[in-house]
Motif scaffolding. Sequence first.
Motif, PDB file in Angstrom:
ATOM      1  N   ALA A   5       7.200  11.438  15.098  1.00  0.00           N
ATOM      2  CA  ALA A   5       8.101  10.435  14.538  1.00  0.00           C
ATOM      3  C   ALA A   5       7.438   9.679  13.396  1.00  0.00           C
ATOM      4  O   ALA A   5       8.079   9.384  12.376  1.00  0.00           O
ATOM      5  CB  ALA A   5       8.544   9.461  15.632  1.00  0.00           C
ATOM      6  N   GLU A   6       6.156   9.386  13.540  1.00  0.00           N
ATOM      7  CA  GLU A   6       5.452   8.664  12.483  1.00  0.00           C
ATOM      8  C   GLU A   6       5.326   9.533  11.225  1.00  0.00           C
ATOM      9  O   GLU A   6       5.526   9.057  10.104  1.00  0.00           O
ATOM     10  CB  GLU A   6       4.072   8.239  12.971  1.00  0.00           C
ATOM     11  N   ILE A   7       5.002  10.812  11.412  1.00  0.00           N
ATOM     12  CA  ILE A   7       4.929  11.723  10.273  1.00  0.00           C
ATOM     13  C   ILE A   7       6.280  11.800   9.567  1.00  0.00           C
ATOM     14  O   ILE A   7       6.357  11.753   8.333  1.00  0.00           O
ATOM     15  CB  ILE A   7       4.472  13.120  10.729  1.00  0.00           C
ATOM     16  N   ASP A   8       7.345  11.891  10.334  1.00  0.00           N
ATOM     17  CA  ASP A   8       8.683  11.954   9.749  1.00  0.00           C
ATOM     18  C   ASP A   8       8.988  10.697   8.936  1.00  0.00           C
ATOM     19  O   ASP A   8       9.605  10.774   7.862  1.00  0.00           O
ATOM     20  CB  ASP A   8       9.737  12.137  10.840  1.00  0.00           C
ATOM     21  N   ARG A   9       8.558   9.537   9.430  1.00  0.00           N
ATOM     22  CA  ARG A   9       8.801   8.289   8.697  1.00  0.00           C
ATOM     23  C   ARG A   9       8.060   8.278   7.368  1.00  0.00           C
ATOM     24  O   ARG A   9       8.615   7.856   6.345  1.00  0.00           O
ATOM     25  CB  ARG A   9       8.381   7.082   9.548  1.00  0.00           C
ATOM     26  N   PHE A  10       6.832   8.760   7.364  1.00  0.00           N
ATOM     27  CA  PHE A  10       6.083   8.793   6.103  1.00  0.00           C
ATOM     28  C   PHE A  10       6.675   9.830   5.149  1.00  0.00           C
ATOM     29  O   PHE A  10       6.782   9.564   3.940  1.00  0.00           O
ATOM     30  CB  PHE A  10       4.604   9.055   6.360  1.00  0.00           C
TER      31      PHE A  10
ATOM     32  N   GLY B 258       8.378   9.704   1.122  1.00  0.00           N
ATOM     33  CA  GLY B 258       7.776  10.489   0.075  1.00  0.00           C
ATOM     34  C   GLY B 258       6.265  10.520   0.124  1.00  0.00           C
ATOM     35  O   GLY B 258       5.611  10.855  -0.875  1.00  0.00           O
ATOM     36  N   ILE B 259       5.686  10.203   1.277  1.00  0.00           N
ATOM     37  CA  ILE B 259       4.232  10.177   1.449  1.00  0.00           C
ATOM     38  C   ILE B 259       3.805  11.387   2.267  1.00  0.00           C
ATOM     39  O   ILE B 259       4.298  11.603   3.379  1.00  0.00           O
ATOM     40  CB  ILE B 259       3.782   8.879   2.158  1.00  0.00           C
ATOM     41  N   GLN B 260       2.900  12.189   1.704  1.00  0.00           N
ATOM     42  CA  GLN B 260       2.371  13.332   2.435  1.00  0.00           C
ATOM     43  C   GLN B 260       1.391  12.862   3.511  1.00  0.00           C
ATOM     44  O   GLN B 260       0.849  11.761   3.438  1.00  0.00           O
ATOM     45  CB  GLN B 260       1.658  14.290   1.483  1.00  0.00           C
ATOM     46  N   VAL B 261       1.171  13.735   4.496  1.00  0.00           N
ATOM     47  CA  VAL B 261       0.284  13.395   5.613  1.00  0.00           C
ATOM     48  C   VAL B 261      -0.849  14.414   5.707  1.00  0.00           C
ATOM     49  O   VAL B 261      -0.618  15.624   5.767  1.00  0.00           O
ATOM     50  CB  VAL B 261       1.056  13.340   6.948  1.00  0.00           C
ATOM     51  N   ASP B 262      -2.061  13.887   5.725  1.00  0.00           N
ATOM     52  CA  ASP B 262      -3.272  14.666   5.956  1.00  0.00           C
ATOM     53  C   ASP B 262      -3.764  14.364   7.368  1.00  0.00           C
ATOM     54  O   ASP B 262      -3.491  13.290   7.913  1.00  0.00           O
ATOM     55  CB  ASP B 262      -4.351  14.269   4.943  1.00  0.00           C
TER      56      ASP B 262
ATOM     57  N   ALA C 109       0.817  -1.219   0.000  1.00  0.00           N
ATOM     58  CA  ALA C 109       0.000   0.000   0.000  1.00  0.00           C
ATOM     59  C   ALA C 109       0.847   1.265   0.000  1.00  0.00           C
ATOM     60  O   ALA C 109       0.531   2.239  -0.701  1.00  0.00           O
ATOM     61  CB  ALA C 109      -0.935  -0.004   1.199  1.00  0.00           C
ATOM     62  N   TYR C 110       1.933   1.275   0.781  1.00  0.00           N
ATOM     63  CA  TYR C 110       2.747   2.481   0.873  1.00  0.00           C
ATOM     64  C   TYR C 110       3.514   2.777  -0.413  1.00  0.00           C
ATOM     65  O   TYR C 110       4.001   3.896  -0.607  1.00  0.00           O
ATOM     66  CB  TYR C 110       3.720   2.380   2.048  1.00  0.00           C
ATOM     67  N   GLU C 111       3.620   1.783  -1.290  1.00  0.00           N
ATOM     68  CA  GLU C 111       4.247   2.011  -2.588  1.00  0.00           C
ATOM     69  C   GLU C 111       3.254   2.608  -3.581  1.00  0.00           C
ATOM     70  O   GLU C 111       3.656   3.185  -4.597  1.00  0.00           O
ATOM     71  CB  GLU C 111       4.808   0.695  -3.138  1.00  0.00           C
ATOM     72  N   LEU C 112       1.961   2.485  -3.280  1.00  0.00           N
ATOM     73  CA  LEU C 112       0.922   2.982  -4.183  1.00  0.00           C
ATOM     74  C   LEU C 112       0.516   4.412  -3.879  1.00  0.00           C
ATOM     75  O   LEU C 112       0.246   5.196  -4.786  1.00  0.00           O
ATOM     76  CB  LEU C 112      -0.324   2.091  -4.088  1.00  0.00           C
TER      77      LEU C 112
END
Length: 253
Positions: free
Chosen positions: A193-198, A202-206, A176-179
């Motif tokens: 820390a979780e936001i930083d990992r995403f 290269g995954i944005q966070v809403d 899923a994280y590759e999509l």
Amino acid sequence: MIKKTLKIVGHRGLPATYPENTLISFERAIAAGVDAIEFDVHRTADDRLVVTHDDTVERCSDGHGAVRAQTLAELRQLDFGGWKAPEFAGTRLPTLEETLDCLGAAPTLEILIELKENDEACTELLARELKCRRLVDRCAVLSFYANQLATMHELLPAVRLQGFRLHDFAVPVPNAYELITRLCIWLDQLDMAEIDRFHARGIQVDTCPVDTPAALAKALAFPVDTITTNAADVILNELVRRNSAPAEIFEVV
């Protein structure tokens, strides 16, 4: 210093004031100044895509039963506005086509479409419509069903996909994280820390829901990329009051 861009997403338009997922709700959200609008789609019994959140129509109309068990003509007979306030009585649920006509008229608006059911036929119909209208570049597709996001990726590789953390999906898939290019973390579960990992992936966070000044203050304590709100006018006015334009809310060293 790296400037971050924060965008405001109108969740189902402006449902704090107007009937959710209706054209008037979308129009008022655009007028308020949102950067994007999110709405939900279901497939009818006659294979039309309509814009409504729930699997059934009881909460937001004067009707009964499942959306997928009724034809478009049957659903058009229902009042999807009177539940909100008397002045909205007679509001009809919009089709996908009508909604794209409405939102497509705002040239810089991002269009975020949520697939509400684990329904491959619905996914295929949505992909076909976006391709025919040449709206792929302006749209992102969201779902709790990561398998449907995978199907959408196969059908429209260029369309952006938004999802959730693996444990938040109703149906996860290992890749899923590759999509996805963006995911949602609930406001009360934000973690730096979780936001930083995403972000590192290269995954944005809403985050959502952000409907009050207090909720906005909490969201702004984290480097989120988008805020999803039911009260876009309240949030945008609060940003103005704070003397901060939505495009440059915070900086990260």
